[in-house]
Design an enzyme around this catalytic site. Structure first.
Site, PDB file in Angstrom:
ATOM      1  N   SER A  90      -1.896  -3.275  -8.658  1.00 31.85           N
ATOM      2  CA  SER A  90      -0.657  -2.502  -8.766  1.00 31.85           C
ATOM      3  C   SER A  90       0.364  -3.021  -7.752  1.00 31.85           C
ATOM      4  CB  SER A  90      -0.980  -1.032  -8.487  1.00 31.85           C
ATOM      5  OG  SER A  90       0.207  -0.276  -8.458  1.00 31.85           O
ATOM      6  N   ALA A  91       1.574  -3.354  -8.244  1.00 35.88           N
ATOM      7  CA  ALA A  91       2.551  -4.071  -7.413  1.00 35.88           C
ATOM      8  C   ALA A  91       3.021  -3.284  -6.189  1.00 35.88           C
ATOM      9  CB  ALA A  91       3.759  -4.455  -8.270  1.00 35.88           C
ATOM     10  N   CYS A 135      -2.287  10.778  -4.342  1.00 35.86           N
ATOM     11  CA  CYS A 135      -2.315  11.458  -5.630  1.00 35.86           C
ATOM     12  C   CYS A 135      -2.931  12.842  -5.505  1.00 35.86           C
ATOM     13  CB  CYS A 135      -3.098  10.632  -6.644  1.00 35.86           C
ATOM     14  SG  CYS A 135      -2.792   8.883  -6.504  1.00 35.86           S
TER      15      CYS A 135
HETATM   16  N1  PLP Z   1      -6.585   2.933  -7.732  1.00 32.85           N
HETATM   17  C1  PLP Z   1      -6.531   3.013  -6.393  1.00 32.85           C
HETATM   18  C2  PLP Z   1      -7.700   2.611  -5.578  1.00 32.85           C
HETATM   19  C3  PLP Z   1      -5.364   3.496  -5.767  1.00 32.85           C
HETATM   20  O1  PLP Z   1      -5.312   3.573  -4.446  1.00 32.85           O
HETATM   21  C4  PLP Z   1      -4.275   3.891  -6.585  1.00 32.85           C
HETATM   22  C5  PLP Z   1      -3.051   4.470  -5.981  1.00 32.85           C
HETATM   23  O2  PLP Z   1      -3.088   5.199  -5.005  1.00 32.85           O
HETATM   24  C6  PLP Z   1      -4.383   3.751  -7.975  1.00 32.85           C
HETATM   25  C7  PLP Z   1      -5.557   3.278  -8.507  1.00 32.85           C
HETATM   26  C8  PLP Z   1      -3.250   4.115  -8.868  1.00 32.85           C
HETATM   27  O3  PLP Z   1      -2.271   3.108  -8.856  1.00 32.85           O
HETATM   28  P1  PLP Z   1      -0.764   3.417  -9.332  1.00 32.85           P
HETATM   29  O4  PLP Z   1      -0.135   4.213  -8.251  1.00 32.85           O
HETATM   30  O5  PLP Z   1      -0.140   2.065  -9.485  1.00 32.85           O
HETATM   31  O6  PLP Z   1      -0.852   4.131 -10.625  1.00 32.85           O
END
Ligand code: PLP
Length: 389
Positions: free
Chosen positions: A201-202, A335
């Site tokens: 993820s950028a 999140c």
């Molecule tokens: N996977 C991990 C380990 C992460 O830390 C995150 C974001 O916090 C994600 C997935 C989700 O990525 P995105 O924010 O690009 O949706």
């Protein structure tokens, strides 16, 4: 007031050079990459160049890169896409994953389980990692996919992905790795890791938000998650985000170029932070990032504060108090902060609920200095002192 941003695991600022690389594709070169006229063809060339650049950074072929809207979508596509393609009527394919994964894997896993897929959620060890033998024991005749992260976003502990890849290979099972926290910081060469799918993820490496990629090894069958167009070789419908993928490619190349140097710098800062905790914390604390006992990512330090006497510490209040003093950190993954539930990762490694609810994740970045670390430690000390009074 001094402001110290120590939440780089949640997101990083867009690098000015990355913005400059994106700018023409946000303004004058606005063609749709599916249009056949010259503007469209130009956008298509830019898109395919970005794909080549991203592929090169992770040792993949351009055809193995699917652009997505970020890490969450890449994880969803990997887990749901592989299981959908591997299932036949009456024989739903199975998944093995761990309780310390990101919700972007765990929630699809729960959904698939509700639909009848055999899903095994492994308990990680006390450090938060899953040993290869545990994966080996969990794989059965239904298993189509193992999904484990490269480094945990909350506590930084790393999984031995090459060893798990050997187990998966021996069992003829695919391996997906969420490398969202490590891409651009540690090598995520897909052959060295031995993975079949890998998410990145950028915005975690100074690129734009809302764009990511899923590596899908040639020959791996994957049902689409987003339907409605034949883009991305029918694996992800929707008009391609050309400025976004240019930003992704630019940011990843830059990150990979100085990854070793940055990782070394971050490790030194991480050590400084960990070493300073004894003086900074008045009272007991639990270091959840096992810097001396297991391989960890260099940018994360997670520490929890068990209750003193009858009084648990209010973790949310701790974060807000630190914020008011200019130290910006997270309670767990970005999140889930805001939710009252303690972190699923911290409870999975055995922390009591009250201790898990009072945890802070410091995450360091390219601009973090020793002074920032010292300021964070001093502020933590004063804040805890005040709250415990
Ligand atoms: N996977 C991990 C380990 C992460 O830390 C995150 C974001 O916090 C994600 C997935 C989700 O990525 P995105 O924010 O690009 O949706």
């Amino acid at each position: 007031m001094q402001r110290v941003y120590l939440d780089h695991a949640a997101t990083t600022p867009l690098a000015p050079d990355v913005l400059e690389a994106m700018r023409p594709h946000l303004t004058e070169h606005y063609g749709n990459a599916s249009s056949v006229h010259q503007y469209g063809r130009q956008a298509r060339v830019t898109l395919e160049e970005a794909r080549e650049r991203v592929a090169e950074c992770i040792g993949a072929q351009p055809s193995e890169i699917v652009f997505t809207s970020g890490g969450t979508e890449a994880d969803n596509l990997a887990v749901k896409g592989v299981l959908a393609a591997a299932s036949e009527d009456g024989a739903l394919a199975g998944l093995v994953t761990s309780a310390a994964e990101h919700e972007a894997v765990l929630q699809p896993a729960e959904r698939l389980q509700e639909e009848g897929h055999p899903v095994t959620i492994l308990s990680p060890d006390a450090h938060g990692a899953v040993p290869p033998e545990q994966v080996d024991a969990a794989i059965d005749e239904h298993t189509a996919l193992v999904s484990l992260m490269h480094a945990n976003n909350e506590i930084g502990v790393r999984t031995d992905i090459p060893a798990i890849a050997e187990v998966c290979n021996a069992n003829d099972v695919l391996l997906h790795c969420d490398a969202v926290q490590t891409a651009g910081l540690l090598s995520v060469d897909v052959d060295e890791l031995g993975v079949d799918l890998l998410s990145l993820s950028a915005h975690k490496f100074y690129g734009p938000k809302g764009v990511g990629a899923l590596f899908v090894r040639g020959g791996v069958d994957l049902g689409p998650l987003v339907e409605g167009g034949s883009q991305e070789r029918e694996r992800r419908g929707g008009t391609e985000n050309v400025p976004g993928v240019v930003g992704l490619a630019e940011a990843l190349e830059r990150a990979v170029d100085d990854a070793d140097e940055r990782a070394e710098r971050l490790s030194r800062l991480q050590r400084r932070l960990v070493d300073g905790l004894d003086d900074a914390v008045p009272g007991p604390y639990v270091l959840n990032t096992p810097v001396d006992d297991a391989p960890v990512a260099p940018h994360v330090v997670n520490v929890a504060f068990p209750p003193v006497g009858e009084e648990p510490l209010d973790g949310e209040m701790l974060i807000l108090n630190l914020d008011m003093s200019g130290v910006l950190v997270s309670a767990g993954s970005a999140c889930t902060s805001g939710a009252l539930e303690p972190s699923h990762v911290l409870t999975a490694i055995g922390l009591e609920r009250e201790t898990a609810s009072a945890a802070v994740r410091f995450s360091l970045g390219a601009d973090t200095t020793e002074e920032d670390v010292d300021y964070a430690l001093d502020t933590l000390h004063d804040t805890l002192d005040r709250m415990r009074e």
